[in-house]
Write an enzyme that holds these catalytic residues in place. Structure first.
Site, short mmCIF file in Angstrom:
data_model
loop_
_atom_site.label_atom_id
_atom_site.label_comp_id
_atom_site.label_asym_id
_atom_site.label_seq_id
_atom_site.Cartn_x
_atom_site.Cartn_y
_atom_site.Cartn_z
N ASP A 106 -89.28 -68.14 88.12
CA ASP A 106 -89.28 -67.87 86.76
C ASP A 106 -89.56 -69.55 86.18
O ASP A 106 -90.02 -70.02 86.44
CB ASP A 106 -87.87 -67.10 86.79
CG ASP A 106 -86.72 -68.10 87.02
OD1 ASP A 106 -87.31 -69.56 87.19
OD2 ASP A 106 -85.39 -67.68 87.31
N ARG B 105 -77.64 -61.05 80.32
CA ARG B 105 -77.66 -62.38 80.39
C ARG B 105 -78.79 -62.84 78.64
O ARG B 105 -80.43 -62.70 78.92
CB ARG B 105 -78.61 -63.37 81.07
CG ARG B 105 -78.94 -64.50 81.07
CD ARG B 105 -78.54 -65.71 82.23
NE ARG B 105 -80.85 -65.37 82.81
CZ ARG B 105 -80.44 -66.47 84.05
NH1 ARG B 105 -80.20 -67.40 83.67
NH2 ARG B 105 -81.83 -66.30 84.41
#
Length: 556
Positions: free
Chosen positions: A472, A184
């Site tokens: 996150d 990613r």
């Protein structure tokens, strides 16, 4: 008598022309030259020369769209692309080699230890995350690429530093079958300020984090991955439109041609994690159809996107405590049901999201609660038709796999399940009514989580366990954006306390007083960032943008 004047003369206007160039401004440490090779720099130069201006155009589109929503124009299914949605015949490329069964995917950053743990985890897929789970320090960006390079070639090992309690621990990849890697890269909005792009006119700008992450990984590893029976696969984050998807598709096509591999070798899975993208799922799949494997329900960024777009639209768009915004509330159910239906209609995989609950090996009660929550989450996803799901901890893989095994059996997926029962309209995606209050504990938790996460992020950690939840950048965004919205919409807590900047300042002081401080910690900087992104009049689009430029630029 007059003297005739001379006719005017013309000459070319002199301009400074030069070839486009990439300049690396970050320090070059041990082995960095293996990633920042002349060939890699040349490839990054071509990517930026061809696509950087289009990237800026797409980011300008985002600003216009946010302005329109903020001024009362709700997103809707596009009239000009109705023919794409209504044509039931087209399909996406689908799974590439090694992506046929994605029932459990583990997510995590790309430092050597976490890379080895992910490859040994037993998951079918590893989301190698250079985005929300990685603090974008120069060290993390380049050494994450080194970890991936070494892992793909079977050369990765790591020994943790020795301590007073004993020697360092050795980590090696021991699994007979490692997960398929899906990398990613950072989203279109993020720059890479340790690399500059100089265009033909001599204009100098920061490189694109997306193009840097993608370009370095692709150039170094595409052929090795293909030779190993898999391929260069990517998770694409933060898309807001099919035009942004088209930009990625063109990047993929050019890159395949550049190194001489067949068109369509790249496979991308797009995270639907912004509100505008939820209205363009068909169109996003269509633009990426030669390279697309599926869509993922990026739940945390999706919630953040809704708060960000509707932060000034009044009380009916205010969400309660973050813990109350579950996957079963109306707008989240509509979004995930539509995602599964859209994917399966086009032969694409639908991948579920990540439950934030994580086990604690030192606390059986916490572990039991986490497994209970994750079991319910994955049972719902499998029952709804998802083909796979995410976990953030290896100990949760058996739990998630059991729920998908119960539905899939020996089948690799359930793409054949069409979900013709789903009928989602625009108003369903915007039904934000939950009917729960904002509590004092919820406000405190948002302040606490955001500051503690930012403190770790400033120290180079992108995924952090806080209060037995995996946090996150996306979850921190929810926390700070809710605080901003609650203040600006004059909300009160359940006990009648007005949520004001002064009230939040008191909570900031409380969080700092309760923190375990040590020499070199970043709590003061974290609190300052939080004030800037949660208490100022203006709402920064992303909390990491200003903090990155201010604190993470490495000039050593």
């Amino acid at each position: 008598m007059t003297t005739p004047t001379a006719p005017p003369t013309t000459a070319p206007i002199q301009t400074t022309q030069q070839g486009p160039a990439i300049e690396v401004t970050g320090p070059l440490r041990d082995r960095y030259a293996e990633i920042l090779t002349p060939e890699a720099v040349a490839f990054l130069t071509e990517l930026h020369h061809r696509f950087a201006s289009r990237r800026h155009d797409r980011l300008a589109d985002r600003m216009r769209r946010r302005f329109e929503i903020g001024n009362g124009h709700d997103p809707k299914f596009r009239d000009d692309t109705a023919h794409i949605r209504e044509d039931r015949d087209w399909r996406v490329a689908g799974a590439g080699p090694g992506l046929e069964d994605r029932r459990v995917e583990i997510t995590g950053p790309t430092d050597p230890k976490m890379t080895i743990n992910a490859l040994n985890s037993g998951a079918r897929v590893w989301l190698a995350d250079q985005e929300d789970a990685t603090s974008p320090t120069w060290k993390n960006v380049i050494e994450g690429q080194l970890s991936l390079r070494d892992a793909i070639r079977g050369e990765l090992s790591f020994t943790s530093p020795a301590s007073e309690s004993g020697p360092g621990k050795e980590y090696r990849v021991t699994a007979e079958r490692t997960p398929t890697i899906v990398m990613r890269p950072r989203g279109w909005h993020l720059p890479e300020k340790h690399i500059a792009f100089i265009d033909r006119a001599g204009r100098r700008t920061s490189a694109s984090g997306s193009l840097v992450d993608f370009g370095l990984y692709f150039l170094h590893n595409a052929r090795a991955l293909i030779d190993g029976g898999r391929g260069p696969y990517f998770y694409i984050a933060k898309l807001e439109s099919s035009e942004e998807a088209k930009l990625w598709d063109d990047v993929f096509s050019f890159s395949e041609e550049y190194i001489g591999i067949p068109h369509g070798t790249i496979r991308a899975t797009v995270l639907i994690e912004t509100l505008p993208a939820a209205f363009e799922m068909d169109e996003i799949l269509y633009e990426l159809r030669d390279h697309c494997a599926g869509l993922n329900a990026g739940r945390w960024d999706y919630i953040f996107s809704i708060i960000k777009n509707y932060r000034g639209r009044g009380a009916r768009f205010v969400l309660p405590d973050r813990s109350e915004v579950t996957m079963t509330v109306p707008f989240m159910r509509a979004y995930t049901d539509l995602l599964v239906q859209t994917c399966h209609k086009r032969g694409a995989f639908a991948i579920g999201g990540m439950s934030a609950f994580i086990p604690n090996r030192r606390d059986p009660e916490v572990t039991a609660r986490a497994i209970e929550k994750v079991t319910a989450d994955k049972k719902r996803e499998a029952g709804d038709g998802f083909d796979g799901t995410w976990v953030a901890h290896p100990d949760l893989i058996p739990t998630a796999q059991a729920e998908f095994d119960a539905v899939l059996g020996d089948r690799p997926n359930q793409v054949d399940r069409q979900r013709d029962d789903v009928h989602v309209e625009a108003r369903d995606l915007l039904d934000l009514h939950i009917g729960r209050p904002i509590t004092a504990q919820g406000v405190h938790d948002n302040v606490s989580v955001a500051i503690r996460y930012l403190e770790a992020w400033l120290r180079g950690l992108g995924a952090v366990a806080i209060d037995n939840l995996m946090e996150d950048a996306a979850t921190a965004e929810i926390s700070r954006s809710q605080v901003w919205q609650w203040i600006h919409q004059d909300r009160t807590t359940q006990d009648g306390t007005p949520i004001t900047a002064e009230y939040i300042e008191g909570l900031i002081a409380q969080v700092l007083a309760q923190a375990t401080r040590s020499h070199g910690d970043r709590y003061d900087d974290a609190a300052e960032i939080f004030r800037e992104v949660a208490l100022q009049e203006e709402f920064p689009t992303f909390l990491t943008l200003g903090a990155y430029s201010r604190f993470l630029i490495d000039e050593d």
